[in-house]
Design an enzyme around this catalytic site. Structure first.
Site, PDB file in Angstrom:
ATOM      1  N   LYS A 124       0.457   3.329  -2.966  1.00 49.22           N
ATOM      2  CA  LYS A 124      -0.740   4.173  -3.145  1.00 49.22           C
ATOM      3  C   LYS A 124      -0.386   5.654  -3.003  1.00 49.22           C
ATOM      4  O   LYS A 124      -1.055   6.513  -3.576  1.00 49.22           O
ATOM      5  CB  LYS A 124      -1.812   3.783  -2.122  1.00 49.22           C
ATOM      6  CG  LYS A 124      -2.336   2.359  -2.310  1.00 49.22           C
ATOM      7  CD  LYS A 124      -3.247   1.948  -1.166  1.00 49.22           C
ATOM      8  CE  LYS A 124      -3.730   0.525  -1.347  1.00 49.22           C
ATOM      9  NZ  LYS A 124      -4.500   0.058  -0.172  1.00 49.22           N
ATOM     10  N   VAL A 149       1.089  -3.617   3.914  1.00 48.99           N
ATOM     11  CA  VAL A 149       1.071  -4.945   4.533  1.00 48.99           C
ATOM     12  C   VAL A 149       2.352  -5.740   4.280  1.00 48.99           C
ATOM     13  O   VAL A 149       2.505  -6.845   4.801  1.00 48.99           O
ATOM     14  CB  VAL A 149      -0.165  -5.789   4.120  1.00 48.99           C
ATOM     15  CG1 VAL A 149      -1.454  -5.176   4.632  1.00 48.99           C
ATOM     16  CG2 VAL A 149      -0.201  -6.025   2.632  1.00 48.99           C
ATOM     17  N   SER A 182       0.802  -1.239   0.000  1.00 43.55           N
ATOM     18  CA  SER A 182       0.000   0.000   0.000  1.00 43.55           C
ATOM     19  C   SER A 182       0.825   1.275   0.000  1.00 43.55           C
ATOM     20  O   SER A 182       0.271   2.353  -0.232  1.00 43.55           O
ATOM     21  CB  SER A 182      -0.935   0.028   1.208  1.00 43.55           C
ATOM     22  OG  SER A 182      -2.114  -0.646   0.895  1.00 43.55           O
TER      23      SER A 182
HETATM   24  N1  GLU Z   1      -1.956  -5.173  -2.212  1.00 46.00           N
HETATM   25  C1  GLU Z   1      -2.599  -5.103  -0.935  1.00 46.00           C
HETATM   26  C2  GLU Z   1      -4.092  -5.239  -1.067  1.00 46.00           C
HETATM   27  O1  GLU Z   1      -4.666  -4.700  -1.959  1.00 46.00           O
HETATM   28  C3  GLU Z   1      -2.228  -3.828  -0.293  1.00 46.00           C
HETATM   29  C4  GLU Z   1      -2.782  -3.712   1.063  1.00 46.00           C
HETATM   30  C5  GLU Z   1      -1.945  -2.952   1.991  1.00 46.00           C
HETATM   31  O2  GLU Z   1      -0.719  -2.893   1.899  1.00 46.00           O
HETATM   32  O3  GLU Z   1      -2.559  -2.389   2.882  1.00 46.00           O
HETATM   33  O4  GLU Z   1      -4.723  -5.913  -0.307  1.00 46.00           O
END
Ligand code: GLU
Length: 306
Positions: A64, A260, A61
């Site tokens: 993002k 995560v 994430s």
């Molecule tokens: N690729 C993970 C998901 O979409 C990212 C989640 C995260 O890092 O919070 O679940």
């Protein structure tokens, strides 16, 4: 700074075993849990690092943050027609609010919001992975920076909930591209790997009024306007740690983004950036040792008082 980081490294190791590596993405479950690295990059160009600060990890994430910045540069305030800017107070992959709020995600950092951002970027770039990597390779000065194909495939094969979020938003008219295509891009994006030192360097523009400081070989670049950088930091402070954003603001008080994969990046405006990584997560999906290390760092440096 080096002595402070070494002290934090020693203290943090007492917390090994208190969390669990993410397992809903099968490939992440194979990461050895007892690792810890921290890097601090300062505006004077120096970097201080201890522990596993040069071991690459899955950004998840944290990407993002970068896709949001790219989308903001491309479409500006029109972005806010499709995504909100309030903390969600719900799990990062929650679907509940999407129904009452008619397919408009609360913010760009929960999964639904990040999928909308990737949808926006998918409309603009024929090869989003290459565009994103291009920007990140420049910010880190590492031409070999890449996404991990095994982790991307592992997430893509099990992305049922994210696919559901995308289709749900499409039913409200808030998704332009085929969800399958956007999910391909999203899983590649999340699988980008960096180490702590690189992540600290790549986010330096947020600590420096939008200006990336560059290196001896490469001049600095105004990556974002000062105004936009201030706004990104405000969103990271209020929404960067999922439904633990309030707790993070209380304990750490800095704009952060967590992932995560066990990484956390924190921005100290006017001073520098901190990147910490340790794969064991708490129940809300945030790194146990990472949050502890940031809390100790602001205590030991007084940065939160400035
Ligand atoms: N690729 C993970 C998901 O979409 C990212 C989640 C995260 O890092 O919070 O679940």
């Amino acid at each position: 700074m080096q002595a402070i980081l070494q002290q934090i490294h020693i203290e943090a190791q007492a917390l090994f075993g208190r969390g669990h590596v993410a397992s809903y993405i099968p490939a992440l479950a194979q990461v050895p849990p007892r690792q810890f690295g921290i890097a601090v990059a300062l505006i004077d160009g120096s970097t201080h690092a201890v522990g596993d600060a040069h071991t690459p990890f899955s950004l998840q994430s944290i990407t993002k943050l970068f896709t949001f910045v790219l989308a903001l540069k491309l479409v500006g305030d029109d972005l806010w027609l499709r995504v909100g800017r309030e903390p969600s107070g719900a799990a990062f992959n929650s679907m509940v609010q999407l129904e009452t709020e008619k397919g408009i995600p609360r913010n760009p950092f929960i999964n639904a919001g990040a999928l909308v951002i990737t949808d926006i970027l998918t409309s603009r770039y024929a090869h989003l992975d290459i565009a994103l990597l291009g920007a990140l390779r420049r910010l880190t000065d590492d031409p070999d920076l890449d996404w991990n194909a095994r982790i991307a495939k592992s997430e893509r094969d099990t992305a049922h909930r994210n696919m559901a979020l995308a289709y749900f938003m499409k039913s409200y008219g808030n998704f332009v591209n085929p969800p399958e295509l956007v999910l391909d891009n999203y899983c590649r994006q999340c699988a980008i790997e960096m180490n702590c030192a690189q992540l600290a360097q790549a986010t330096m523009f947020l600590a420096n009024s939008g200006l990336d400081i560059g290196t001896t070989e490469r001049p600095g670049e105004q990556f974002l306007t000062p105004e936009a950088a201030r706004r990104v930091n405000a969103l990271l402070l209020t929404c960067g740690a999922y439904d633990a954003a309030g707790d993070f603001a209380y304990r750490i008080g800095l704009p952060v983004k967590t992932g995560v994969g066990g990484g956390i990046v924190a921005i100290v405006p006017g001073k520098g950036t901190v990147s910490v990584w340790s794969p064991e997560l708490d129940a809300k999906g945030n790194s146990v040792l990472g949050a502890f290390a940031l809390e100790r760092l602001v205590q030991l440096t007084g940065w939160h008082h400035d």
